[in-house]
Write a protein that holds these residues in place. Structure first.
Motif, short mmCIF file in Angstrom:
data_model
loop_
_atom_site.label_atom_id
_atom_site.label_comp_id
_atom_site.label_asym_id
_atom_site.label_seq_id
_atom_site.Cartn_x
_atom_site.Cartn_y
_atom_site.Cartn_z
N GLY A 134 0.78 -1.24 0.00
CA GLY A 134 0.00 0.00 0.00
C GLY A 134 0.80 1.28 0.00
N LEU A 135 1.98 1.28 0.65
CA LEU A 135 2.86 2.45 0.70
C LEU A 135 4.28 2.00 0.44
CD1 LEU A 135 1.51 4.09 3.99
CD2 LEU A 135 1.05 4.87 1.67
N PHE A 136 5.11 2.89 -0.13
CA PHE A 136 6.51 2.55 -0.28
C PHE A 136 7.39 3.76 0.00
CE2 PHE A 136 5.45 4.11 -4.47
CZ PHE A 136 6.60 4.75 -4.93
N VAL B 26 15.17 16.04 3.66
CA VAL B 26 13.96 16.81 3.43
C VAL B 26 12.78 15.85 3.35
CG1 VAL B 26 12.79 18.42 1.87
CG2 VAL B 26 15.27 18.54 2.14
N ILE B 27 11.74 16.14 4.13
CA ILE B 27 10.55 15.29 4.19
C ILE B 27 9.32 16.16 4.05
CG2 ILE B 27 9.25 13.62 5.57
CD1 ILE B 27 11.91 13.07 7.08
N ASP B 28 8.41 15.77 3.16
CA ASP B 28 7.16 16.53 3.01
C ASP B 28 6.23 16.21 4.19
OD1 ASP B 28 4.91 14.48 1.89
OD2 ASP B 28 6.90 13.95 1.14
N ALA B 29 5.30 17.11 4.45
CA ALA B 29 4.42 16.99 5.61
C ALA B 29 3.57 15.71 5.57
CB ALA B 29 3.52 18.22 5.71
N ALA B 30 3.10 15.32 4.39
CA ALA B 30 2.26 14.13 4.29
C ALA B 30 3.04 12.86 4.62
CB ALA B 30 1.66 14.03 2.89
N SER B 31 4.32 12.82 4.27
CA SER B 31 5.15 11.64 4.54
C SER B 31 5.59 11.57 5.99
CB SER B 31 6.40 11.65 3.65
OG SER B 31 6.05 11.55 2.30
N LEU B 32 5.76 12.71 6.62
CA LEU B 32 6.31 12.77 7.97
C LEU B 32 5.53 11.92 8.97
CD1 LEU B 32 8.68 14.08 9.41
CD2 LEU B 32 7.20 15.98 9.99
N ILE B 33 4.21 11.87 8.83
CA ILE B 33 3.41 11.10 9.79
C ILE B 33 3.70 9.60 9.72
CG2 ILE B 33 1.54 12.79 9.90
CD1 ILE B 33 -0.07 10.93 8.05
N TYR B 34 4.17 9.11 8.56
CA TYR B 34 4.48 7.69 8.41
C TYR B 34 5.93 7.36 8.78
CZ TYR B 34 0.20 7.57 5.66
OH TYR B 34 -1.10 7.68 5.25
N ALA C 210 4.79 0.34 10.98
CA ALA C 210 4.35 -0.63 9.98
C ALA C 210 3.70 -1.83 10.65
CB ALA C 210 5.53 -1.07 9.13
N ILE C 211 2.50 -2.17 10.18
CA ILE C 211 1.84 -3.37 10.70
C ILE C 211 2.02 -4.54 9.74
CG2 ILE C 211 0.16 -2.12 12.10
CD1 ILE C 211 -1.90 -2.68 9.83
N ALA C 212 2.43 -4.24 8.51
CA ALA C 212 2.71 -5.28 7.52
C ALA C 212 3.77 -4.73 6.56
CB ALA C 212 1.46 -5.65 6.74
N SER D 23 7.99 -1.80 0.89
CA SER D 23 6.57 -1.53 0.89
C SER D 23 6.00 -1.91 2.26
CB SER D 23 5.91 -2.36 -0.21
OG SER D 23 4.52 -2.14 -0.23
N PHE D 24 5.06 -1.08 2.74
CA PHE D 24 4.52 -1.33 4.08
C PHE D 24 3.10 -0.78 4.18
CE2 PHE D 24 6.13 2.92 4.15
CZ PHE D 24 5.39 3.62 5.07
#
Length: 109
Positions: free
Chosen positions: A36-38, A62-70, A94-96, A103-104
């Motif tokens: 689902g995410l990579f 550098v990390i965008d705000a949307a990515s930072l939460i993950y 990551a739960i999986a 990918s996670f």
């Protein structure tokens, strides 16, 4: 907080030395992959509105705000084996994860 191992710092520095001067190392999370995410790593010339710049072991990340939460708690390592070298991601959120390790999925997707 994000942690880069010394091996990851060395490899990022080696790759960055082949880029144009003043390039920034960007770490992001994008939709896709088996789970689902990579993780996406690239070099960028621009810091965009909302980007967070972290100084990790002399590497500006550098990390965008949307990515930072993950990425909170992420540990990035680099290792080489018989199949070649690669970055390894250890994400407590990551739960999986996919067999490739890039990918996670999380509960907040």
């Amino acid at each position: 907080m994000i942690h880069l191992s010394q091996a990851a710092v060395s490899e990022i520095g080696r790759i960055k030395s082949k880029q144009q001067p003043n390039m920034l190392f960007r770490l992001a999370v994008k939709p896709g992959g088996c789970s689902g995410l990579f993780y996406d790593m690239s070099f960028d010339e621009v810091i965009k509105v909302g980007d967070q710049v972290l100084d990790l072991n002399e590497i500006q990340v550098v990390i965008d705000a949307a990515s930072l939460i993950y990425l909170n708690g992420l540990r990035v390592d680099y290792s080489e084996d018989l199949m070649g070298g690669g970055f390894r991601f250890h994400n407590p959120q990551a739960i999986a994860t996919c067999g490739c390790g890039n990918s996670f999925s999380t509960t907040s997707q």
